[in-house]
Scaffold this motif. Structure first.
Motif, mmCIF file in Angstrom:
data_model
loop_
_atom_site.group_PDB
_atom_site.id
_atom_site.type_symbol
_atom_site.label_atom_id
_atom_site.label_comp_id
_atom_site.label_asym_id
_atom_site.label_seq_id
_atom_site.Cartn_x
_atom_site.Cartn_y
_atom_site.Cartn_z
ATOM 1 N N PRO A 115 37.843 89.365 3.919
ATOM 2 C CA PRO A 115 37.422 90.052 2.698
ATOM 3 C C PRO A 115 36.366 89.245 1.948
ATOM 4 O O PRO A 115 36.337 88.015 2.017
ATOM 5 C CB PRO A 115 38.714 90.138 1.896
ATOM 6 N N ALA A 116 35.528 89.930 1.208
ATOM 7 C CA ALA A 116 34.425 89.281 0.491
ATOM 8 C C ALA A 116 34.907 88.167 -0.431
ATOM 9 O O ALA A 116 34.251 87.127 -0.567
ATOM 10 C CB ALA A 116 33.638 90.325 -0.299
ATOM 11 N N VAL A 117 36.067 88.347 -1.064
ATOM 12 C CA VAL A 117 36.536 87.383 -2.054
ATOM 13 C C VAL A 117 36.815 86.011 -1.430
ATOM 14 O O VAL A 117 36.832 84.996 -2.139
ATOM 15 C CB VAL A 117 37.780 87.929 -2.787
ATOM 16 N N GLN A 118 37.003 85.937 -0.113
ATOM 17 C CA GLN A 118 37.217 84.650 0.549
ATOM 18 C C GLN A 118 36.061 83.695 0.312
ATOM 19 O O GLN A 118 36.262 82.478 0.209
ATOM 20 C CB GLN A 118 37.433 84.864 2.053
ATOM 21 N N ASP A 119 34.831 84.212 0.206
ATOM 22 C CA ASP A 119 33.662 83.362 -0.012
ATOM 23 C C ASP A 119 33.393 83.092 -1.489
ATOM 24 O O ASP A 119 32.402 82.444 -1.823
ATOM 25 C CB ASP A 119 32.415 83.996 0.619
ATOM 26 N N LEU A 120 34.261 83.572 -2.366
ATOM 27 C CA LEU A 120 34.054 83.402 -3.802
ATOM 28 C C LEU A 120 35.101 82.516 -4.456
ATOM 29 O O LEU A 120 34.780 81.690 -5.311
ATOM 30 C CB LEU A 120 34.041 84.774 -4.485
ATOM 31 N N TRP A 121 36.354 82.648 -4.049
ATOM 32 C CA TRP A 121 37.423 82.037 -4.843
ATOM 33 C C TRP A 121 37.391 80.519 -4.809
ATOM 34 O O TRP A 121 37.761 79.864 -5.789
ATOM 35 C CB TRP A 121 38.790 82.567 -4.427
ATOM 36 N N MET A 122 36.923 79.913 -3.703
ATOM 37 C CA MET A 122 36.917 78.447 -3.635
ATOM 38 C C MET A 122 35.850 77.828 -4.530
ATOM 39 O O MET A 122 35.904 76.640 -4.836
ATOM 40 C CB MET A 122 36.736 77.987 -2.189
ATOM 41 N N LEU A 123 34.872 78.614 -4.950
ATOM 42 C CA LEU A 123 33.849 78.127 -5.882
ATOM 43 C C LEU A 123 34.250 78.369 -7.329
ATOM 44 O O LEU A 123 33.562 77.907 -8.242
ATOM 45 C CB LEU A 123 32.512 78.821 -5.603
ATOM 46 N N ALA A 124 35.334 79.089 -7.531
ATOM 47 C CA ALA A 124 35.752 79.466 -8.883
ATOM 48 C C ALA A 124 36.974 78.665 -9.286
ATOM 49 O O ALA A 124 38.086 78.913 -8.817
ATOM 50 C CB ALA A 124 36.054 80.965 -8.930
ATOM 51 N N GLY A 125 36.776 77.708 -10.164
ATOM 52 C CA GLY A 125 37.892 76.896 -10.617
ATOM 53 C C GLY A 125 38.795 77.594 -11.610
ATOM 54 O O GLY A 125 39.940 77.191 -11.803
ATOM 55 N N ASP A 126 38.281 78.634 -12.250
ATOM 56 C CA ASP A 126 39.077 79.369 -13.236
ATOM 57 C C ASP A 126 38.515 80.779 -13.349
ATOM 58 O O ASP A 126 37.560 81.154 -12.672
ATOM 59 C CB ASP A 126 39.071 78.655 -14.596
ATOM 60 N N GLU A 127 39.134 81.568 -14.226
ATOM 61 C CA GLU A 127 38.739 82.972 -14.373
ATOM 62 C C GLU A 127 37.303 83.097 -14.889
ATOM 63 O O GLU A 127 36.566 83.997 -14.478
ATOM 64 C CB GLU A 127 39.705 83.674 -15.327
ATOM 65 N N ARG A 128 36.901 82.190 -15.778
ATOM 66 C CA ARG A 128 35.527 82.227 -16.288
ATOM 67 C C ARG A 128 34.527 82.067 -15.161
ATOM 68 O O ARG A 128 33.532 82.801 -15.070
ATOM 69 C CB ARG A 128 35.322 81.108 -17.322
ATOM 70 N N ALA A 129 34.779 81.098 -14.286
ATOM 71 C CA ALA A 129 33.861 80.848 -13.181
ATOM 72 C C ALA A 129 33.834 82.025 -12.219
ATOM 73 O O ALA A 129 32.765 82.416 -11.721
ATOM 74 C CB ALA A 129 34.258 79.567 -12.452
ATOM 75 N N LEU A 130 35.002 82.600 -11.929
ATOM 76 C CA LEU A 130 35.034 83.757 -11.038
ATOM 77 C C LEU A 130 34.255 84.919 -11.630
ATOM 78 O O LEU A 130 33.491 85.601 -10.929
ATOM 79 C CB LEU A 130 36.486 84.175 -10.776
ATOM 80 N N ASN A 131 34.407 85.136 -12.928
ATOM 81 C CA ASN A 131 33.657 86.218 -13.576
ATOM 82 C C ASN A 131 32.157 85.976 -13.497
ATOM 83 O O ASN A 131 31.378 86.918 -13.284
ATOM 84 C CB ASN A 131 34.096 86.371 -15.027
ATOM 85 N N ALA A 132 31.732 84.719 -13.658
ATOM 86 C CA ALA A 132 30.301 84.412 -13.557
ATOM 87 C C ALA A 132 29.787 84.655 -12.142
ATOM 88 O O ALA A 132 28.698 85.211 -11.953
ATOM 89 C CB ALA A 132 30.049 82.965 -13.978
ATOM 90 N N LEU A 133 30.551 84.221 -11.142
ATOM 91 C CA LEU A 133 30.163 84.489 -9.756
ATOM 92 C C LEU A 133 30.031 85.991 -9.507
ATOM 93 O O LEU A 133 29.057 86.454 -8.890
ATOM 94 C CB LEU A 133 31.208 83.909 -8.797
ATOM 95 N N LEU A 134 31.002 86.750 -10.006
ATOM 96 C CA LEU A 134 30.982 88.193 -9.771
ATOM 97 C C LEU A 134 29.888 88.887 -10.577
ATOM 98 O O LEU A 134 29.355 89.915 -10.139
ATOM 99 C CB LEU A 134 32.349 88.792 -10.089
ATOM 100 N N ASP A 135 29.525 88.333 -11.735
ATOM 101 C CA ASP A 135 28.390 88.886 -12.483
ATOM 102 C C ASP A 135 27.126 88.812 -11.631
ATOM 103 O O ASP A 135 26.329 89.762 -11.592
ATOM 104 C CB ASP A 135 28.185 88.118 -13.795
ATOM 105 N N GLY A 136 26.931 87.673 -10.958
ATOM 106 C CA GLY A 136 25.785 87.555 -10.060
ATOM 107 C C GLY A 136 25.952 88.427 -8.826
ATOM 108 O O GLY A 136 25.011 89.115 -8.405
ATOM 109 N N TYR A 137 27.145 88.412 -8.240
ATOM 110 C CA TYR A 137 27.403 89.162 -7.000
ATOM 111 C C TYR A 137 27.101 90.646 -7.192
ATOM 112 O O TYR A 137 26.429 91.271 -6.362
ATOM 113 C CB TYR A 137 28.861 88.952 -6.603
ATOM 114 N N THR A 138 27.599 91.212 -8.285
ATOM 115 C CA THR A 138 27.470 92.654 -8.481
ATOM 116 C C THR A 138 26.069 93.080 -8.889
ATOM 117 O O THR A 138 25.783 94.282 -8.945
ATOM 118 C CB THR A 138 28.498 93.150 -9.519
#
Length: 319
Positions: free
Chosen positions: A232-255
């Motif tokens: 799944p796509a999230v496999q390449d995202l979660w290890m770069l996201a230390g917290d919810e803020r970071a995950l949201n920032a990654l997904l802001d760029g991703y989307t």
């Protein structure tokens, strides 16, 4: 011609500096004798200086881990990404081939690309990484891997559990406790995955942690597709996201570049559990390699396994 046998108990015992230089020479390059061993446990990686040109990176694959077809599929994916103008370090091609063989070892050469670790506190850098990962996934969704497997329980939980149970590292007094904790976590992950239901699978980087992203003044580039597989796509995202803020920032760029199925957020606890169980199994399976006792001496201590068992129960509770 049949290649010489490699002793899988000490797979790199015969990988001498002279052999590394000879292997690079067989690609038609001219090493100048400068060698620098780089940090790698699963494979062996060297920076090799060349006469009059920039150094190259020589990666010698662990015998028995991947088939030739799986390695070539990884290389083809990297070249496909590079052709799409993505900042991915791809293998060099010699006489139409990327996977080379010399004295029983399989290896590949790549250009040297330096850089520093990304700043995962920077929203700007996280959004940049999110956009690039989305572009990698757009290419990765074009067709499936055939030879490289999947992010699944069989690979990341059940096989590692068996490796631990078969290893002398795990104290006999903890065998039953480990088996119970590992099975409990595997069952919890299975229930989580069943509750979420099927999600789209695509070709992934597979091991997209901060150490596999190098940043320069021009931006980031991705290295080491050695764990590329379907998932799944999230496999390449979660290890770069230390917290919810970071995950949201990654997904802001991703989307900005690609749609993201928000259902996949619920996979992160299961993926984290898989990675933790796999880590212990990886050490246990590789303990015969002399590099592992030197690098992971804590794994020979009973207290580390006691803590690992407690961690597995905590992960199961969180699912």
């Amino acid at each position: 011609m049949k290649l010489p046998e490699i002793n899988t108990a000490t797979p790199y015992a015969g990988l001498s500096p002279d052999l590394v230089l000879d292997a690079v020479s067989h690609c038609g390059l001219w090493p100048d004798g400068r060698l620098l061993a780089l940090n790698s446990y699963e494979n062996r990686v060297w920076q090799v200086g060349l006469e009059e040109t920039a150094p190259v990176i020589a990666k010698f694959y662990r015998p028995g881990r991947w088939s030739d077809a799986a390695i070539e599929e990884e290389h083809a994916f990297a070249l496909e990404l590079a052709a799409a103008e993505l900042p991915v370090v791809a293998p060099l091609v010699f006489d139409g081939q990327t996977l080379r063989q010399h004295e029983g070892f399989r290896y590949a050469l790549t250009p040297r690309r330096g850089g520093r670790a990304p700043s995962l506190e920077s929203t700007t850098q996280l959004e940049w990484l999110g956009r690039l990962i989305a572009r990698i996934h757009s290419v990765g969704s074009r067709q499936p891997f055939v030879h490289r497997g999947r992010v699944d329980r069989a690979t990341l939980m059940q096989a590692p559990m068996q490796a631990v149970l078969a290893s002398t590292l795990l104290p006999a007094s903890l065998q039953a406790n480990y088996r119970s904790a590992a099975q409990r976590l595997d069952d919890a992950v299975a229930m989580r995955l069943e509750a979420i239901g099927p999600v789209r699978q695509l070709r992934l980087h597979g091991d997209c942690h901060p150490g596999n992203v190098l940043w320069t003044d021009e931006g980031p580039h991705f290295v080491d597709l050695d764990d590329a597989r379907m998932g799944p796509a999230v496999q390449d995202l979660w290890m770069l996201a230390g917290d919810e803020r970071a995950l949201n920032a990654l997904l802001d760029g991703y989307t900005q570049m690609r749609e993201f199925d928000d259902t996949e957020r619920a996979l992160i606890p299961a993926l984290r559990a898989m990675r933790q169980m796999h880590y212990a199994g990886w050490i246990a399976a590789r303990w015969h390699d002399p590099a592992f006792p030197a690098a992971f001496p804590f794994a020979a201590e009973s207290r580390w396994w006691e803590q690992h068992i407690a961690d597995l129960h905590e992960l199961a509770d969180g699912l």
